[in-house]
Design a protein around this motif. Structure first.
Motif, mmCIF file in Angstrom:
data_model
loop_
_atom_site.group_PDB
_atom_site.id
_atom_site.type_symbol
_atom_site.label_atom_id
_atom_site.label_comp_id
_atom_site.label_asym_id
_atom_site.label_seq_id
_atom_site.Cartn_x
_atom_site.Cartn_y
_atom_site.Cartn_z
ATOM 1 N N LEU A 1 48.328 -26.773 -26.124
ATOM 2 C CA LEU A 1 48.227 -25.480 -26.796
ATOM 3 C C LEU A 1 48.836 -24.332 -26.003
ATOM 4 C CD1 LEU A 1 44.539 -25.782 -28.092
ATOM 5 C CD2 LEU A 1 46.626 -25.980 -29.443
ATOM 6 N N ALA A 2 49.542 -24.641 -24.919
ATOM 7 C CA ALA A 2 50.019 -23.573 -24.034
ATOM 8 C C ALA A 2 50.899 -22.559 -24.750
ATOM 9 C CB ALA A 2 50.772 -24.178 -22.844
ATOM 10 N N VAL A 3 51.851 -23.016 -25.542
ATOM 11 C CA VAL A 3 52.750 -22.088 -26.246
ATOM 12 C C VAL A 3 51.980 -21.299 -27.298
ATOM 13 C CG1 VAL A 3 54.749 -21.901 -27.759
ATOM 14 C CG2 VAL A 3 54.821 -23.444 -25.797
ATOM 15 N N ALA A 4 51.149 -21.984 -28.075
ATOM 16 C CA ALA A 4 50.359 -21.296 -29.103
ATOM 17 C C ALA A 4 49.452 -20.246 -28.470
ATOM 18 C CB ALA A 4 49.531 -22.313 -29.892
ATOM 19 N N ASN A 5 48.807 -20.588 -27.352
ATOM 20 C CA ASN A 5 47.927 -19.637 -26.671
ATOM 21 C C ASN A 5 48.712 -18.450 -26.120
ATOM 22 O OD1 ASN A 5 45.706 -21.240 -27.201
ATOM 23 N ND2 ASN A 5 45.804 -22.302 -25.228
ATOM 24 N N THR A 6 49.921 -18.715 -25.659
ATOM 25 C CA THR A 6 50.771 -17.647 -25.132
ATOM 26 C C THR A 6 51.168 -16.669 -26.240
ATOM 27 O OG1 THR A 6 51.616 -19.051 -23.346
ATOM 28 C CG2 THR A 6 52.981 -17.175 -24.000
ATOM 29 N N LEU B 1 41.894 -22.670 -23.354
ATOM 30 C CA LEU B 1 41.942 -21.676 -24.419
ATOM 31 C C LEU B 1 42.419 -22.305 -25.727
ATOM 32 C CD1 LEU B 1 43.534 -18.548 -22.679
ATOM 33 C CD2 LEU B 1 41.153 -18.804 -23.427
ATOM 34 N N THR B 2 42.059 -21.660 -26.830
ATOM 35 C CA THR B 2 42.630 -21.963 -28.141
ATOM 36 C C THR B 2 43.339 -20.701 -28.600
ATOM 37 O OG1 THR B 2 40.700 -21.204 -29.383
ATOM 38 C CG2 THR B 2 40.710 -23.525 -28.658
ATOM 39 N N PRO B 3 44.190 -20.773 -29.602
ATOM 40 C CA PRO B 3 44.842 -19.540 -30.067
ATOM 41 C C PRO B 3 43.852 -18.428 -30.411
ATOM 42 C CG PRO B 3 45.962 -21.438 -30.981
ATOM 43 C CD PRO B 3 44.758 -21.973 -30.264
ATOM 44 N N ASP B 4 42.719 -18.776 -31.030
ATOM 45 C CA ASP B 4 41.723 -17.754 -31.373
ATOM 46 C C ASP B 4 41.073 -17.150 -30.131
ATOM 47 O OD1 ASP B 4 42.193 -18.038 -34.063
ATOM 48 O OD2 ASP B 4 40.485 -19.372 -34.424
ATOM 49 N N SER C 1 42.201 -17.184 -27.099
ATOM 50 C CA SER C 1 43.217 -16.474 -26.317
ATOM 51 C C SER C 1 43.389 -15.053 -26.847
ATOM 52 C CB SER C 1 44.549 -17.230 -26.378
ATOM 53 O OG SER C 1 45.563 -16.532 -25.706
ATOM 54 N N TYR C 2 43.513 -14.931 -28.155
ATOM 55 C CA TYR C 2 43.656 -13.601 -28.764
ATOM 56 C C TYR C 2 42.440 -12.724 -28.442
ATOM 57 C CZ TYR C 2 44.019 -9.959 -32.314
ATOM 58 O OH TYR C 2 44.078 -8.743 -32.942
ATOM 59 N N ASP C 3 41.234 -13.288 -28.589
ATOM 60 C CA ASP C 3 40.011 -12.525 -28.324
ATOM 61 C C ASP C 3 39.953 -12.052 -26.873
ATOM 62 O OD1 ASP C 3 39.193 -12.891 -30.913
ATOM 63 O OD2 ASP C 3 37.860 -14.577 -30.469
ATOM 64 N N LEU C 4 40.295 -12.941 -25.929
ATOM 65 C CA LEU C 4 40.229 -12.589 -24.520
ATOM 66 C C LEU C 4 41.198 -11.468 -24.183
ATOM 67 C CD1 LEU C 4 39.257 -13.031 -21.628
ATOM 68 C CD2 LEU C 4 40.885 -14.937 -21.433
ATOM 69 N N PHE C 5 42.425 -11.578 -24.638
ATOM 70 C CA PHE C 5 43.415 -10.551 -24.312
ATOM 71 C C PHE C 5 43.129 -9.231 -25.029
ATOM 72 C CE2 PHE C 5 45.560 -14.104 -22.494
ATOM 73 C CZ PHE C 5 46.320 -13.559 -21.467
ATOM 74 N N ILE D 1 50.133 -12.609 -26.617
ATOM 75 C CA ILE D 1 51.044 -11.497 -26.892
ATOM 76 C C ILE D 1 50.480 -10.628 -28.016
ATOM 77 C CG2 ILE D 1 53.322 -10.922 -27.826
ATOM 78 C CD1 ILE D 1 54.387 -13.412 -26.347
ATOM 79 N N LYS D 2 49.999 -11.268 -29.063
ATOM 80 C CA LYS D 2 49.408 -10.513 -30.171
ATOM 81 C C LYS D 2 48.166 -9.753 -29.717
ATOM 82 C CE LYS D 2 51.018 -13.436 -33.994
ATOM 83 N NZ LYS D 2 50.605 -14.285 -35.130
ATOM 84 N N GLY D 3 47.467 -10.299 -28.705
ATOM 85 C CA GLY D 3 46.255 -9.655 -28.199
ATOM 86 C C GLY D 3 46.512 -8.557 -27.184
ATOM 87 N N GLY D 4 47.772 -8.410 -26.742
ATOM 88 C CA GLY D 4 48.079 -7.311 -25.827
ATOM 89 C C GLY D 4 48.853 -7.674 -24.578
ATOM 90 N N ALA D 5 49.135 -8.970 -24.342
ATOM 91 C CA ALA D 5 49.935 -9.346 -23.169
ATOM 92 C C ALA D 5 51.362 -8.842 -23.324
ATOM 93 C CB ALA D 5 49.932 -10.861 -22.985
#
Length: 489
Positions: A198-203, A169-172, A174-178, A207-211
């Protein structure tokens, strides 16, 4: 919004190559995780071995505040072992990518869903809380992934987890998926790996995407490049995401980080964020000056926030402000002229490629301050007898307060014998040698030897140095110099 934390140091973290924790070590880590405020602790994988089950049972019987989970495949045998360990919940891991379903399990997508549903039913029949983790979810077809989750919810799954199993995943993305999964009627969590760093950035993007829950390991340990770093994620949420928070006691983060590093033997790189030894260290003169005036100039957070302290590093980049702060910590008061001379001498030593230690700084400062004192003890002579079949023996002649004393001693080697000869004299008997270090300053057999020692008398600790072509003389002179300093102070 409150973000829950599931820590998998004891399961995914222990899968770090070369790491194997004992029951006692796992218990110590679990205790610290519970005390620091972790919501869910994945204590291990019950199917692994009898020793693993013993460790999990030791944790589950403690009555921790955290929910205790075991990893489990969607198999009755795995679940039965989880029940034997009396865990509160299972992390039920079900592959959802075509690659894993077809190539690893040799099943069809429908067979996979049936396998998942049957495992959930069996867990619920036995009173287990279920977090359904979709393995390789980041490479799964999103519609199929949703169908697995919807079926799981219908069968009673309590929480859902998206696993970025190979860290793609990338931050973008990751956000889209969540965001696409945010309409599911169950709490959703994020389990990231760090293959691309990128684990922390993706995490955070998840969160911003809904986790509403994140999976982490202490110090980011785990297979390959590791997992999402607990300390980096939690502090980032606290400092960088104002709409989110956790129940973690952030000021205890450094302690648990050091405990895990010590018990696992996994080295923390010095420049690691939050817990690395350099995270709150400053050498640059510009930075040190700014920090002293206002720490916010060059620190995004105070070290005390995470249980750390700030350090000013002695070196050629250090300015007078940082240097003066370090001198004051060592109990040395200097004026502006003396401070500048000490700074120049430090830079001269550092330019030669030498690491400037506190001992070096104290000696440089002593020379600059030109302390006017008369030593009570003076070395007059050292004589050594040593050979293949002869016990190393030393005789020393010293003068104490104008009284000449001759004494002898034996030891494992000539240096040991010389120090023993001195230590048996009354004035030296309550002085302990706590550190001894030798460096060769120049090359060749005629090299100058630099002996640095630390001595302790009561609660007072001092450093001293002796530099001679002869290691025995250098050692004895360093020892006597240290005792003289103790007597003065």
């Amino acid at each position: 919004m409150k973000i829950k934390v599931l820590d998998t140091t004891l399961r995914d973290g222990e899968q770090t190559p070369g790491v194997s924790l004992t029951t006692k070590e796992k218990f110590r880590i679990a205790t610290q995780l519970d005390e620091i405020g972790i919501d869910f602790i994945e204590a291990g994988s019950a199917i692994t071995s009898e020793g693993e089950r013993k460790s999990i049972k030791e944790i589950t019987k403690q009555g921790f505040n955290a929910e205790i989970l075991s990893f489990s495949r969607p198999l009755k045998g795995d679940i039965d072992y989880c029940l034997e360990c009396d865990v509160d919940a299972v992390n039920l891991v079900v592959p959802t990518s075509e690659l894993h379903i077809h190539d690893k399990l040799n099943k069809t997508p429908d067979e996979l869903i049936d396998l998942s549903n049957n495992a959930i039913d069996y867990c619920k029949d036995h009173g287990l809380t279920i977090e359904l983790s979709a393995e390789d979810a980041s490479r799964s077809d999103v519609d199929f992934l949703k169908s697995v989750y919807v079926e799981a919810i219908d069968h009673g799954a309590d929480r859902l987890c998206v696993c970025d199993t190979v860290g793609i995943l990338t931050p973008d993305s990751s956000y889209d998926l969540f965001t696409k999964l945010s309409d599911l009627k169950a709490p959703i969590s994020c389990h990231c790996h760090n293959d691309f760093g990128l684990a922390v950035a993706n995490t955070l993007s998840a969160i911003k995407g809904g986790a509403v829950e994140i999976h982490t390991t202490i110090n980011g340990i785990g297979e390959r490049a590791g997992n999402t770093s607990f300390e980096e994620s939690v502090v980032s949420i606290d400092r960088l995401l104002p709409d989110f928070s956790t129940d973690i006691k952030i000021n205890q983060i450094y302690n648990v980080s050091k405990l895990v590093a010590r018990l696992t033997g996994v080295y923390i790189q010095p420049n690691k964020a939050i817990v690395g030894e350099n995270a709150f260290s400053h050498e640059s003169g510009i930075h040190s000056d700014g920090i002293i005036k206002n720490s916010a100039t060059y620190e995004p957070m105070t070290p005390e926030l995470v249980g750390r302290t700030r350090k000013f590093i002695i070196g050629k980049h250090m300015g007078t402000h940082g240097l003066n702060s370090r001198l004051e910590e060592l109990g040395l008061q200097v004026n502006e002229i003396q401070l500048q001379q000490i700074c120049d001498d430090v830079k001269e030593l550092a330019d030669k490629g030498k690491t400037v230690t506190d001992v070096d700084l104290e000696i440089i400062a002593d020379n600059v301050l030109a302390i006017d004192h008369e030593d009570r003890i003076r070395l007059d002579e050292v004589t050594i007898v040593s050979g293949n079949k002869v016990m190393p023996t030393a005789s020393v002649k010293i003068t104490i307060d104008d009284e000449q004393i001759l004494n002898a001693g034996v030891g494992l080697g000539p240096v040991d014998a010389s120090i023993n000869a001195i230590k048996s004299i009354d004035i030296f008997r309550d002085v302990d040698l706590i550190e001894y270090h030798v460096d060769s300053i120049t090359g060749g057999t005629d090299a100058f030897i630099d002996v640095i020692i630390k001595l302790q008398k009561g609660e007072k600790v001092v450093s001293a140095r002796g530099t001679e072509p002869d290691i025995i003389n250098a050692s004895v002179k360093a020892y006597i110099a240290g005792v003289n300093r103790l007597l003065r102070e």
